[in-house]
Design a protein around this motif. Structure first.
Motif, mmCIF file in Angstrom:
data_model
loop_
_atom_site.group_PDB
_atom_site.id
_atom_site.type_symbol
_atom_site.label_atom_id
_atom_site.label_comp_id
_atom_site.label_asym_id
_atom_site.label_seq_id
_atom_site.Cartn_x
_atom_site.Cartn_y
_atom_site.Cartn_z
ATOM 1 N N LYS A 9 0.811 -1.217 0.000
ATOM 2 C CA LYS A 9 0.000 0.000 0.000
ATOM 3 C C LYS A 9 0.847 1.270 0.000
ATOM 4 N N GLU A 10 2.158 1.123 0.107
ATOM 5 C CA GLU A 10 3.059 2.272 0.087
ATOM 6 C C GLU A 10 3.433 2.620 -1.351
ATOM 7 N N PHE A 11 3.934 3.860 -1.570
ATOM 8 C CA PHE A 11 4.413 4.206 -2.905
ATOM 9 C C PHE A 11 5.576 3.296 -3.290
ATOM 10 N N PHE A 12 6.601 3.248 -2.432
ATOM 11 C CA PHE A 12 7.728 2.342 -2.667
ATOM 12 C C PHE A 12 8.161 1.761 -1.335
ATOM 13 N N ALA A 13 8.342 0.451 -1.327
ATOM 14 C CA ALA A 13 8.724 -0.223 -0.087
ATOM 15 C C ALA A 13 9.649 -1.391 -0.371
ATOM 16 N N VAL A 14 10.633 -1.540 0.485
ATOM 17 C CA VAL A 14 11.566 -2.667 0.457
ATOM 18 C C VAL A 14 11.443 -3.373 1.799
ATOM 19 N N ARG A 15 11.337 -4.686 1.765
ATOM 20 C CA ARG A 15 11.175 -5.440 2.992
ATOM 21 C C ARG A 15 12.184 -6.590 3.076
ATOM 22 N N ASN A 16 13.102 -6.439 4.018
ATOM 23 C CA ASN A 16 13.983 -7.539 4.432
ATOM 24 C C ASN A 16 14.695 -8.173 3.237
ATOM 25 N N ILE A 17 15.331 -7.328 2.372
ATOM 26 C CA ILE A 17 16.007 -7.890 1.198
ATOM 27 C C ILE A 17 17.405 -8.399 1.564
ATOM 28 N N HIS A 18 17.775 -9.507 0.936
ATOM 29 C CA HIS A 18 19.072 -10.148 1.140
ATOM 30 C C HIS A 18 19.694 -10.396 -0.235
ATOM 31 N N SER A 19 20.878 -9.814 -0.470
ATOM 32 C CA SER A 19 21.509 -9.911 -1.787
ATOM 33 C C SER A 19 22.942 -10.402 -1.667
ATOM 34 N N TYR A 20 23.362 -11.142 -2.709
ATOM 35 C CA TYR A 20 24.678 -11.789 -2.701
ATOM 36 C C TYR A 20 25.399 -11.571 -4.029
ATOM 37 N N TYR A 21 26.722 -11.399 -3.949
ATOM 38 C CA TYR A 21 27.610 -11.564 -5.094
ATOM 39 C C TYR A 21 28.275 -12.921 -4.907
ATOM 40 N N VAL A 27 23.899 -7.369 1.041
ATOM 41 C CA VAL A 27 22.758 -6.622 1.588
ATOM 42 C C VAL A 27 22.026 -7.540 2.551
ATOM 43 N N GLN A 28 22.009 -7.150 3.819
ATOM 44 C CA GLN A 28 21.631 -8.079 4.880
ATOM 45 C C GLN A 28 20.359 -7.636 5.611
ATOM 46 N N GLY A 29 19.224 -7.879 4.974
ATOM 47 C CA GLY A 29 17.947 -7.607 5.641
ATOM 48 C C GLY A 29 17.540 -6.154 5.644
ATOM 49 N N VAL A 30 17.736 -5.452 4.537
ATOM 50 C CA VAL A 30 17.398 -4.029 4.452
ATOM 51 C C VAL A 30 15.898 -3.849 4.223
ATOM 52 N N SER A 31 15.297 -2.919 4.979
ATOM 53 C CA SER A 31 13.893 -2.549 4.812
ATOM 54 C C SER A 31 13.772 -1.029 4.846
ATOM 55 N N ASN A 62 23.346 -8.794 -10.820
ATOM 56 C CA ASN A 62 24.302 -8.754 -9.711
ATOM 57 C C ASN A 62 24.092 -7.475 -8.915
ATOM 58 N N PRO A 63 23.877 -7.575 -7.589
ATOM 59 C CA PRO A 63 23.854 -8.803 -6.799
ATOM 60 C C PRO A 63 22.552 -9.588 -7.003
ATOM 61 N N GLU A 64 22.598 -10.850 -6.575
ATOM 62 C CA GLU A 64 21.439 -11.733 -6.682
ATOM 63 C C GLU A 64 20.557 -11.585 -5.445
ATOM 64 N N LEU A 65 19.283 -11.306 -5.666
ATOM 65 C CA LEU A 65 18.317 -11.216 -4.576
ATOM 66 C C LEU A 65 17.900 -12.624 -4.165
ATOM 67 N N ARG A 66 18.142 -12.975 -2.902
ATOM 68 C CA ARG A 66 17.796 -14.319 -2.416
ATOM 69 C C ARG A 66 16.721 -14.298 -1.333
ATOM 70 N N GLY A 67 16.144 -13.146 -1.089
ATOM 71 C CA GLY A 67 15.074 -13.074 -0.103
ATOM 72 C C GLY A 67 14.593 -11.649 0.058
ATOM 73 N N GLY A 68 13.313 -11.484 0.407
ATOM 74 C CA GLY A 68 12.763 -10.167 0.633
ATOM 75 C C GLY A 68 11.818 -9.724 -0.463
ATOM 76 N N GLU A 69 11.248 -8.540 -0.274
ATOM 77 C CA GLU A 69 10.232 -8.026 -1.179
ATOM 78 C C GLU A 69 10.547 -6.596 -1.596
ATOM 79 N N ILE A 70 10.152 -6.248 -2.842
ATOM 80 C CA ILE A 70 10.304 -4.900 -3.379
ATOM 81 C C ILE A 70 8.976 -4.529 -4.028
ATOM 82 N N TRP A 71 8.382 -3.403 -3.585
ATOM 83 C CA TRP A 71 7.061 -3.001 -4.062
ATOM 84 C C TRP A 71 7.111 -1.569 -4.595
ATOM 85 N N LEU A 72 6.489 -1.339 -5.756
ATOM 86 C CA LEU A 72 6.330 0.005 -6.303
ATOM 87 C C LEU A 72 4.875 0.186 -6.701
ATOM 88 N N GLU A 73 4.200 1.087 -6.013
ATOM 89 C CA GLU A 73 2.783 1.371 -6.248
ATOM 90 C C GLU A 73 1.953 0.090 -6.319
#
Length: 242
Positions: A9-21, A27-31, A62-73
């Motif tokens: 429901k947010e304009f842009f939201a990131v939830r608990n993303i985990h990224s790897y090279y 990227v360790q659990g960014v929200s 790269n990096p590879e997203l291995r967990g979490g959510e990304i929302w735009l509108e």
């Protein structure tokens, strides 16, 4: 700032993303949440994970997203490719700018409009970037560093854009050109376009931004207004060395 309970429901939201090279956990659990028309400064020392966060948001391989959510509108982007995120309205201006060799300023801009749902037309772009109008027939890679940065931003605006990601836009630029880039970002804000800016020149980025996030070793350690960070010398010294 508390995160929304429903990120869709947010304009842009990131939830608990985990990224790897590869196996390197970057990227360790960014929200975070970003409001429409807001400028957010994403700050931290070299290696903190800032650029990797932008690349993850833009859905680069790269990096590879291995967990979490990304929302735009309300649209879920975490399962999509970079071209799909771009078509949804996310445009990344990387530090190296990636101006296409052998093409003029105008050809770079026209090429950006080939994809469906393009943004500003050429005349509107030239109103915002009069330097580019003067050099429209010049090869893009022969421009000065500041002019190439303007072209990279203009190229993003020529596409369908809702969220602009700027990676080190002031790198190597003279103060007068930095001020010109700031003016352009403010004009983008007036159009309702949201911007996330990664920048080593933290004071300049904070001067431009509504809110700030500090990252350290892949995690967020501070979220607040730009003023709160500017008024906190201990925090600035610990994480930004300013």
């Amino acid at each position: 700032m508390a995160l929304a309970a429903d990120p869709a429901k947010e304009f842009f939201a990131v939830r608990n993303i985990h990224s790897y090279y590869g196996e390197s956990y970057i990227v360790q659990g960014v929200s975070l949440d970003v409001r429409k028309g807001e400028i957010l400064a994403l700050l931290g020392r070299n290696g903190a994970g800032k650029t990797s966060t932008l690349r993850t948001i833009a859905r680069m391989d790269n990096p590879e997203l291995r967990g979490g959510e990304i929302w735009l509108e309300g649209e879920a982007l975490h399962g999509q490719k970079s071209w799909q995120a771009s078509r949804a309205g996310i445009q990344l201006v990387p530090e190296d700018r990636r101006i296409i060799q052998g093409m003029t300023v105008e050809e770079n801009l026209v090429l950006a409009q080939v994809a469906p749902g393009h943004g500003m037309d050429l005349e509107e772009i030239y109103e915002h970037f009069p330097r580019l109008a003067e050099r429209r027939k010049q090869e893009g890679t022969t421009l000065s560093g500041g002019e190439q940065q303007m072209l990279a931003v203009a190229r993003a605006l020529a596409r369908n854009i809702k969220l602009l990601l700027l990676d080190e836009p002031y790198e190597g630029l003279a103060p007068v050109i930095v001020q010109e880039i700031e003016r352009i970002v403010y004009s983008i804000k007036e159009r309702g376009i949201t911007t996330i800016i990664v920048e080593q020149n933290a004071v300049a980025a904070l001067r431009l931004s509504d809110r700030a996030v500090i990252m350290d070793t892949g995690q967020i350690v501070f979220t607040g207004t730009a003023k709160e960070l500017l008024d906190n010398p201990q925090l600035r010294n610990e994480y930004l060395a300013i």
